[in-house]
Design a protein around this motif. Sequence first.
Motif, PDB file in Angstrom:
ATOM      1  N   MET A  30       9.914  19.782  90.546  1.00  5.25           N
ATOM      2  CA  MET A  30       8.910  19.936  90.037  1.00  5.25           C
ATOM      3  C   MET A  30       7.342  19.927  90.787  1.00  5.25           C
ATOM      4  SD  MET A  30       9.998  19.178  86.725  1.00  5.25           S
ATOM      5  CE  MET A  30      11.276  18.683  86.088  1.00  5.25           C
ATOM      6  N   GLN A  31       7.517  20.932  91.789  1.00  9.01           N
ATOM      7  CA  GLN A  31       6.566  21.064  92.728  1.00  9.01           C
ATOM      8  C   GLN A  31       6.192  22.983  92.525  1.00  9.01           C
ATOM      9  OE1 GLN A  31       4.559  18.854  94.798  1.00  9.01           O
ATOM     10  NE2 GLN A  31       5.591  17.630  93.189  1.00  9.01           N
ATOM     11  N   ILE A  32       4.940  22.895  93.043  1.00 13.29           N
ATOM     12  CA  ILE A  32       4.675  24.443  93.058  1.00 13.29           C
ATOM     13  C   ILE A  32       5.412  25.301  94.132  1.00 13.29           C
ATOM     14  CG2 ILE A  32       2.844  26.088  93.263  1.00 13.29           C
ATOM     15  CD1 ILE A  32       0.927  23.927  92.363  1.00 13.29           C
ATOM     16  N   ALA A  33       5.815  24.766  95.248  1.00 14.05           N
ATOM     17  CA  ALA A  33       6.329  25.112  96.284  1.00 14.05           C
ATOM     18  C   ALA A  33       7.684  25.419  96.097  1.00 14.05           C
ATOM     19  CB  ALA A  33       6.117  24.439  97.709  1.00 14.05           C
ATOM     20  N   GLY A  72      12.269  27.244  88.486  1.00 13.43           N
ATOM     21  CA  GLY A  72      11.202  26.421  88.411  1.00 13.43           C
ATOM     22  C   GLY A  72      11.429  24.975  87.648  1.00 13.43           C
ATOM     23  N   ASP A  73      10.453  24.483  87.169  1.00 12.36           N
ATOM     24  CA  ASP A  73      10.466  23.345  86.488  1.00 12.36           C
ATOM     25  C   ASP A  73      11.587  23.080  85.558  1.00 12.36           C
ATOM     26  OD1 ASP A  73       8.252  22.288  88.315  1.00 12.36           O
ATOM     27  OD2 ASP A  73       7.030  21.692  86.722  1.00 12.36           O
ATOM     28  N   VAL A  74      11.786  24.077  84.935  1.00 13.35           N
ATOM     29  CA  VAL A  74      12.771  23.983  83.785  1.00 13.35           C
ATOM     30  C   VAL A  74      14.228  23.882  84.135  1.00 13.35           C
ATOM     31  CG1 VAL A  74      13.141  26.469  83.329  1.00 13.35           C
ATOM     32  CG2 VAL A  74      13.060  24.745  81.416  1.00 13.35           C
ATOM     33  N   TYR A  94       6.661  37.516  79.587  1.00 14.60           N
ATOM     34  CA  TYR A  94       6.006  37.035  78.267  1.00 14.60           C
ATOM     35  C   TYR A  94       5.500  35.581  78.343  1.00 14.60           C
ATOM     36  CZ  TYR A  94       7.809  40.576  75.596  1.00 14.60           C
ATOM     37  OH  TYR A  94       8.048  41.973  74.972  1.00 14.60           O
ATOM     38  N   GLU A  95       4.165  35.498  78.147  1.00 13.37           N
ATOM     39  CA  GLU A  95       3.433  33.954  78.379  1.00 13.37           C
ATOM     40  C   GLU A  95       2.737  33.557  77.192  1.00 13.37           C
ATOM     41  OE1 GLU A  95       3.237  31.543  80.879  1.00 13.37           O
ATOM     42  OE2 GLU A  95       2.004  30.902  79.042  1.00 13.37           O
ATOM     43  N   ARG A  96       3.208  32.448  76.599  1.00 18.74           N
ATOM     44  CA  ARG A  96       2.540  32.161  75.325  1.00 18.74           C
ATOM     45  C   ARG A  96       1.223  31.365  75.392  1.00 18.74           C
ATOM     46  NH1 ARG A  96       6.449  26.976  73.489  1.00 18.74           N
ATOM     47  NH2 ARG A  96       5.552  25.621  74.978  1.00 18.74           N
ATOM     48  N   GLY A  97       1.067  30.723  76.807  1.00 15.93           N
ATOM     49  CA  GLY A  97      -0.259  30.155  77.199  1.00 15.93           C
ATOM     50  C   GLY A  97      -1.022  30.746  78.103  1.00 15.93           C
ATOM     51  N   ASP A 116      -3.108  20.416  96.702  1.00 10.03           N
ATOM     52  CA  ASP A 116      -3.335  20.192  98.048  1.00 10.03           C
ATOM     53  C   ASP A 116      -2.195  20.342  99.198  1.00 10.03           C
ATOM     54  OD1 ASP A 116      -5.654  19.320  99.497  1.00 10.03           O
ATOM     55  OD2 ASP A 116      -5.917  17.283  98.623  1.00 10.03           O
ATOM     56  N   ASN A 117      -1.005  20.427  98.545  1.00 13.75           N
ATOM     57  CA  ASN A 117       0.361  20.466  99.352  1.00 13.75           C
ATOM     58  C   ASN A 117       0.922  21.951  99.274  1.00 13.75           C
ATOM     59  OD1 ASN A 117       0.763  20.231  96.428  1.00 13.75           O
ATOM     60  ND2 ASN A 117       2.070  18.551  96.457  1.00 13.75           N
ATOM     61  N   TYR A 118       0.236  22.907  98.897  1.00 14.54           N
ATOM     62  CA  TYR A 118       0.860  24.140  98.784  1.00 14.54           C
ATOM     63  C   TYR A 118       0.766  24.775 100.160  1.00 14.54           C
ATOM     64  CZ  TYR A 118       2.824  28.478  97.221  1.00 14.54           C
ATOM     65  OH  TYR A 118       3.695  29.847  97.371  1.00 14.54           O
ATOM     66  N   ASP A 152       5.918  20.955  78.868  1.00 15.18           N
ATOM     67  CA  ASP A 152       4.679  20.609  78.330  1.00 15.18           C
ATOM     68  C   ASP A 152       4.608  19.204  78.358  1.00 15.18           C
ATOM     69  OD1 ASP A 152       3.367  23.092  77.844  1.00 15.18           O
ATOM     70  OD2 ASP A 152       4.474  23.046  75.798  1.00 15.18           O
ATOM     71  N   TYR A 153       3.394  18.628  78.190  1.00 11.30           N
ATOM     72  CA  TYR A 153       2.992  17.303  78.018  1.00 11.30           C
ATOM     73  C   TYR A 153       3.622  16.636  76.649  1.00 11.30           C
ATOM     74  CZ  TYR A 153      -0.415  17.636  82.007  1.00 11.30           C
ATOM     75  OH  TYR A 153      -0.863  17.640  83.189  1.00 11.30           O
ATOM     76  N   LYS A 154       4.135  15.051  77.075  1.00 12.13           N
ATOM     77  CA  LYS A 154       4.680  14.527  76.198  1.00 12.13           C
ATOM     78  C   LYS A 154       3.609  13.872  75.363  1.00 12.13           C
ATOM     79  CE  LYS A 154       9.128  13.023  77.669  1.00 12.13           C
ATOM     80  NZ  LYS A 154       9.773  11.883  78.896  1.00 12.13           N
ATOM     81  N   GLU A 168       4.907  34.917  72.379  1.00 11.05           N
ATOM     82  CA  GLU A 168       5.869  33.747  72.518  1.00 11.05           C
ATOM     83  C   GLU A 168       7.118  34.056  72.342  1.00 11.05           C
ATOM     84  OE1 GLU A 168       6.284  29.062  71.430  1.00 11.05           O
ATOM     85  OE2 GLU A 168       4.530  30.499  70.580  1.00 11.05           O
ATOM     86  N   VAL A 169       8.067  33.809  73.274  1.00 14.86           N
ATOM     87  CA  VAL A 169       9.444  34.082  73.001  1.00 14.86           C
ATOM     88  C   VAL A 169       9.961  33.050  72.228  1.00 14.86           C
ATOM     89  CG1 VAL A 169      11.726  34.364  74.179  1.00 14.86           C
ATOM     90  CG2 VAL A 169       9.486  35.489  75.229  1.00 14.86           C
ATOM     91  N   MET A 170      10.245  33.641  70.962  1.00 14.02           N
ATOM     92  CA  MET A 170      10.627  32.472  69.894  1.00 14.02           C
ATOM     93  C   MET A 170      12.037  31.907  70.389  1.00 14.02           C
ATOM     94  SD  MET A 170       7.991  31.849  68.400  1.00 14.02           S
ATOM     95  CE  MET A 170       8.389  30.816  66.961  1.00 14.02           C
ATOM     96  N   GLY A 202       4.502  31.265  84.934  1.00 14.90           N
ATOM     97  CA  GLY A 202       3.747  29.926  85.785  1.00 14.90           C
ATOM     98  C   GLY A 202       4.329  30.612  87.157  1.00 14.90           C
ATOM     99  N   PRO A 203       3.960  29.791  88.117  1.00 16.19           N
ATOM    100  CA  PRO A 203       4.375  29.922  89.481  1.00 16.19           C
ATOM    101  C   PRO A 203       5.738  30.696  89.815  1.00 16.19           C
ATOM    102  CG  PRO A 203       3.309  27.774  89.437  1.00 16.19           C
ATOM    103  CD  PRO A 203       3.507  28.221  88.120  1.00 16.19           C
ATOM    104  N   ALA A 204       6.960  30.038  88.930  1.00 15.82           N
ATOM    105  CA  ALA A 204       8.180  30.497  89.212  1.00 15.82           C
ATOM    106  C   ALA A 204       8.235  31.919  88.851  1.00 15.82           C
ATOM    107  CB  ALA A 204       9.116  29.625  88.468  1.00 15.82           C
ATOM    108  N   ALA A 205       7.971  32.254  87.617  1.00 20.00           N
ATOM    109  CA  ALA A 205       8.183  33.678  87.162  1.00 20.00           C
ATOM    110  C   ALA A 205       7.199  34.588  88.005  1.00 20.00           C
ATOM    111  CB  ALA A 205       7.839  33.875  85.852  1.00 20.00           C
ATOM    112  N   GLY A 249       0.607  29.192  84.361  1.00 20.19           N
ATOM    113  CA  GLY A 249       1.266  27.661  83.983  1.00 20.19           C
ATOM    114  C   GLY A 249       0.556  26.629  84.441  1.00 20.19           C
ATOM    115  N   LEU A 250       1.180  25.502  84.386  1.00 22.20           N
ATOM    116  CA  LEU A 250       0.730  24.007  84.844  1.00 22.20           C
ATOM    117  C   LEU A 250      -0.180  24.240  85.963  1.00 22.20           C
ATOM    118  CD1 LEU A 250       3.362  21.432  83.875  1.00 22.20           C
ATOM    119  CD2 LEU A 250       1.179  22.008  82.717  1.00 22.20           C
ATOM    120  N   ALA A 251       0.116  25.090  87.036  1.00 22.48           N
ATOM    121  CA  ALA A 251      -0.661  24.943  88.124  1.00 22.48           C
ATOM    122  C   ALA A 251      -2.090  25.544  87.809  1.00 22.48           C
ATOM    123  CB  ALA A 251      -0.266  26.296  89.248  1.00 22.48           C
TER     124      ALA A 251
END
Lengths: 331, 82
Positions: free
Chosen positions: A302-305, A294-296, A41-44, A57-59, A129-131, A90-92, A21-24, A48-50
């Motif tokens: 929890m922002q891209i910036a 990042g978000d984790v 390693y990226e599983r998706g 609009d705010n980056y 991820d989404y709940k 996917e890093v298990m 994602g943006p952080a990595a 990322g969410l970005a």
Amino acid sequence: MADDPTRTSAPIHDVVMIGAGPAALSAAIYTTREDIDTVLYERGVVGGLAAVTDWIDNYPGFPQGISGLEYADKLREQAERFGAQIELGEVMRIQANVKGITDEGKYKRLETTDGEVLAKAVLIATGSDYKKIGVPGEQEFYAHGVHYCATCDGAFYRDKRLVVVGGGNSAVQEAMFLTKFATHIDLLVRSDHMRASEILQQELKEKHVDKITVHFNTTTDEIVGADGKVQKVIGANKTTGEKVEFETDGVFIFVGLKPNTEFLAGTDIELDEIGLIKAKDNLETSVPGVFVAGDVRSGATMQIASATGDGATAALYIREYLDGHSRQFGE
Amino acid sequence: MVKSITIFTTNTCAYCAMVKKWLDKKGLGYEVVNLDEKPERQAEALALSGALTVPVTVVTKHDDSKEVVVGFNLAKLAPAVA
Ligand SMILES: Cc1cc2nc3c(=O)[nH]c(=O)nc-3n(C[C@H](O)[C@H](O)[C@H](O)COP(=O)(O)OP(=O)(O)OC[C@H]3O[C@@H](n4cnc5c(N)ncnc54)[C@H](O)[C@@H]3O)c2cc1C
């Protein structure tokens, strides 16, 4: 004593980053520019969410805003320009510190769906991820009327009615995006107010009042359908206790995010009460040589910036850690 | 052996971009059906995949048999184009 890593054919890298994602990706731009051998390693989806966000609009640096997909593509391009290899897997679970970091010796060992990999330093940037809401019908109609990604599945609801569940930034932003397709949207908000930012709420009121009806104090209790198609959402008005029903062709759910840290169970990496990773000021976790961005990260905004800022900070401290690592191990 | 590949996509779908990039890297050509531009073909995508989502990748083999891969799923896509 540490295992001898040379006994396996596992590849060895200076840094392995978990997530792209943006952080990595930001961290990778920094590390690879300095010739630090880096693998992500990226599983998706790269970005990322970005990448699955309709519009950003705010980056800073993009005065007119930028589409999430285009932003993700630019980040990837920049990281790849300096040499980050984006492997898909996917890093298990991370075995960096199963018995304590000194026991592992020189390397952290990561088990991935692509086999084992060894790293001198690790960056965890797995986001969230989404709940799910966990109501009857949610699982049954998944991808057949129940969705968690508007930019992926919204186009199937041209000229249809929709229900969007949630009251935060994602719910409001995605509901507004879905007005491109849907004729009408019922937005079900559990509490008596929205958590979404003032600016988004203002936009909702000013530009979308004809298409989006907000229902406060409204629970989502069941998703009902027949023949593989969603027909209605049943909930309750929390103020009156009355049952409420919303006829719809589909439901998009944005009720918050769940940190992607399950794979750390059994390691010494300390989490906070909601499962986010605790970090020191240098973004190192409770395990030396394992960093988080990042978000984790516990306390993240929890922002891209801020995620990209974290990525840059982590990269600089990883470089410092690697300098110490080579002094210690002589490489 | 692969005869042709068709991907059902939309303008905003990030997973579609991943499928396309992966096929590009493999040097495999494909036809894109953009459902934002051709909404009349949505029913076709749904009939093939059984799901209201994109990407839907249809791999047609030389014997005209078809394999349909829903989402960005390399575990299915890689053997389908092998
Ligand atoms: C709908 C929506 C709209 C948004 N709009 C904005 C906005 O306008 N402006 C803004 O600043 N922010 C916005 N955000 C927030 C922003 O997207 C995040 O803050 C940002 O993406 C966080 O970056 P990250 O790299 O920390 O994590 P993520 O973007 O979540 O990336 C983490 C990556 O790690 C991968 N991963 C997870 N676990 C593993 C594993 N075990 N192995 C391998 N890979 C793994 C995931 O697949 C993912 O790709 C929005 C978020 C959403 C959901």
